[in-house]
Write a protein that holds these residues in place. Sequence first.
Motif, mmCIF file in Angstrom:
data_model
loop_
_atom_site.group_PDB
_atom_site.id
_atom_site.type_symbol
_atom_site.label_atom_id
_atom_site.label_comp_id
_atom_site.label_asym_id
_atom_site.label_seq_id
_atom_site.Cartn_x
_atom_site.Cartn_y
_atom_site.Cartn_z
ATOM 1 N N THR A 80 0.827 -1.201 0.000
ATOM 2 C CA THR A 80 0.000 0.000 0.000
ATOM 3 C C THR A 80 0.867 1.259 0.000
ATOM 4 O O THR A 80 2.057 1.205 0.327
ATOM 5 N N GLU A 84 -2.140 5.936 2.768
ATOM 6 C CA GLU A 84 -3.452 5.356 2.492
ATOM 7 C C GLU A 84 -3.845 4.361 3.580
ATOM 8 O O GLU A 84 -3.841 3.153 3.384
ATOM 9 N N ASP A 85 -4.217 4.891 4.767
ATOM 10 C CA ASP A 85 -4.618 4.009 5.860
ATOM 11 C C ASP A 85 -5.865 3.201 5.506
ATOM 12 O O ASP A 85 -6.023 2.060 5.944
ATOM 13 N N ASP A 87 -6.533 1.944 2.688
ATOM 14 C CA ASP A 87 -6.095 0.778 1.913
ATOM 15 C C ASP A 87 -5.710 -0.366 2.836
ATOM 16 O O ASP A 87 -6.053 -1.531 2.587
ATOM 17 N N LYS A 88 -4.998 -0.039 3.907
ATOM 18 C CA LYS A 88 -4.560 -1.077 4.844
ATOM 19 C C LYS A 88 -5.775 -1.753 5.498
ATOM 20 O O LYS A 88 -5.847 -2.983 5.591
ATOM 21 N N LEU A 89 -6.721 -0.930 5.961
ATOM 22 C CA LEU A 89 -7.904 -1.482 6.616
ATOM 23 C C LEU A 89 -8.725 -2.330 5.649
ATOM 24 O O LEU A 89 -9.228 -3.391 6.010
ATOM 25 N N ALA A 91 -7.600 -3.901 2.997
ATOM 26 C CA ALA A 91 -6.864 -5.128 2.701
ATOM 27 C C ALA A 91 -7.065 -6.159 3.802
ATOM 28 O O ALA A 91 -7.318 -7.341 3.532
ATOM 29 N N LEU A 92 -6.970 -5.736 5.053
ATOM 30 C CA LEU A 92 -7.130 -6.672 6.163
ATOM 31 C C LEU A 92 -8.576 -7.154 6.265
ATOM 32 O O LEU A 92 -8.822 -8.312 6.604
ATOM 33 N N ASP A 98 -1.014 -9.724 5.675
ATOM 34 C CA ASP A 98 -0.106 -8.673 6.142
ATOM 35 C C ASP A 98 -0.094 -7.583 5.075
ATOM 36 O O ASP A 98 -0.653 -7.755 3.989
ATOM 37 N N TYR A 99 0.540 -6.459 5.376
ATOM 38 C CA TYR A 99 0.699 -5.410 4.375
ATOM 39 C C TYR A 99 2.049 -4.739 4.542
ATOM 40 O O TYR A 99 2.642 -4.734 5.628
ATOM 41 N N VAL A 101 4.191 -1.089 3.440
ATOM 42 C CA VAL A 101 3.965 0.291 3.026
ATOM 43 C C VAL A 101 5.107 0.763 2.140
ATOM 44 O O VAL A 101 6.287 0.572 2.453
ATOM 45 N N ARG A 112 9.000 -10.193 6.068
ATOM 46 C CA ARG A 112 7.544 -10.370 6.138
ATOM 47 C C ARG A 112 7.126 -11.627 5.391
ATOM 48 O O ARG A 112 6.254 -12.380 5.853
#
Length: 229
Positions: A80, A84-85, A87-89, A91-92, A98-99, A101, A112
Motif C-alpha cells: 500500500t 493510504e490508511d 487501503d490497509k484497513l 486489505a485486512l 499482512d501489508y 507500506v 515479512r
Amino acid sequence: MNALVLVAEDDPDVARIITGYLDREGLRTVRAENGQIALDLHQQLRPDLIILDVKMPKLDGFEVLADVRRRGDTPVIMVTALDEDLDKLQALRIGADDYIVKPFNPLEVVARVKAVLRRATGRSDSVVIRVGPIEIDPVAYTVAVLAGDTRVRVDLTATEFRILSHMARQPTRVFSRAELIDACLPESDTLERTIDTHASNIRRKLHATGLTALFEGVRGIGYRLTTTS
C-alpha cells in the motif's frame, strides 16, 4: 521444493527489486504485471504466497484479493501507499495476511514473506483440522471420524480429500461449485456437475461412518460443512 511467490506489481523496477531479494533467499518467484494476469497465474501455478500491489491495471489489488479469497486461503501480503490508511484497513478486512507500506526496505519484504510463510505452513500444512467429529491430517493425508474411543478411517480419493480439507478450513461457509473447482481442481476443465459427483461420494463415505448431516448441499449454490452431525 522452495516456496513459490507470485509478485503482482506493475512497476518493473519495484518488481525487479522484490524478486531479486527473494531469489537470493532461495525462494522461487514469478511476476504478474496486472491484476488479471495475477489471477491467471494464481490459478495455474498455485503459489505459496502472493505479494500484491493495491494499484494495479486491469483489476486492482482489492479485486484480486477478493477473488483469491473466494478460491482458498493462499497467503497474501498487500503493498500500500504510505498515506493510504484506508487501503490497509480494506486489505485486512478482505483477508490479507499482512501489508507493506511504500517506500519499503527490501529486507523488510523478505522478513515479512518468511514470517507469513511460517504461519501459513503451520496453519495449512501441519495442523490437524477438526470439524465436529471429523479429523483431517494434511500431512498424513488421512481423514477419520471420532466417536467416543472409536476412530473410523474414511478412505477418500485425492480430489475428495482436497475438497473436504478446503471446506473444513472454513466450516459452516457455503462454497459454490465454481469455487471448489478453482481451489481444488485448478488445472482441469472440470464441469460443475463433476463437483456434485465428488460431493456425493464424500457424503456417502461419511454416512457410512454414521454421519448423516454433516456434509450438506445448499440448493442453487453449492455445499457446506456443518459443525454438528
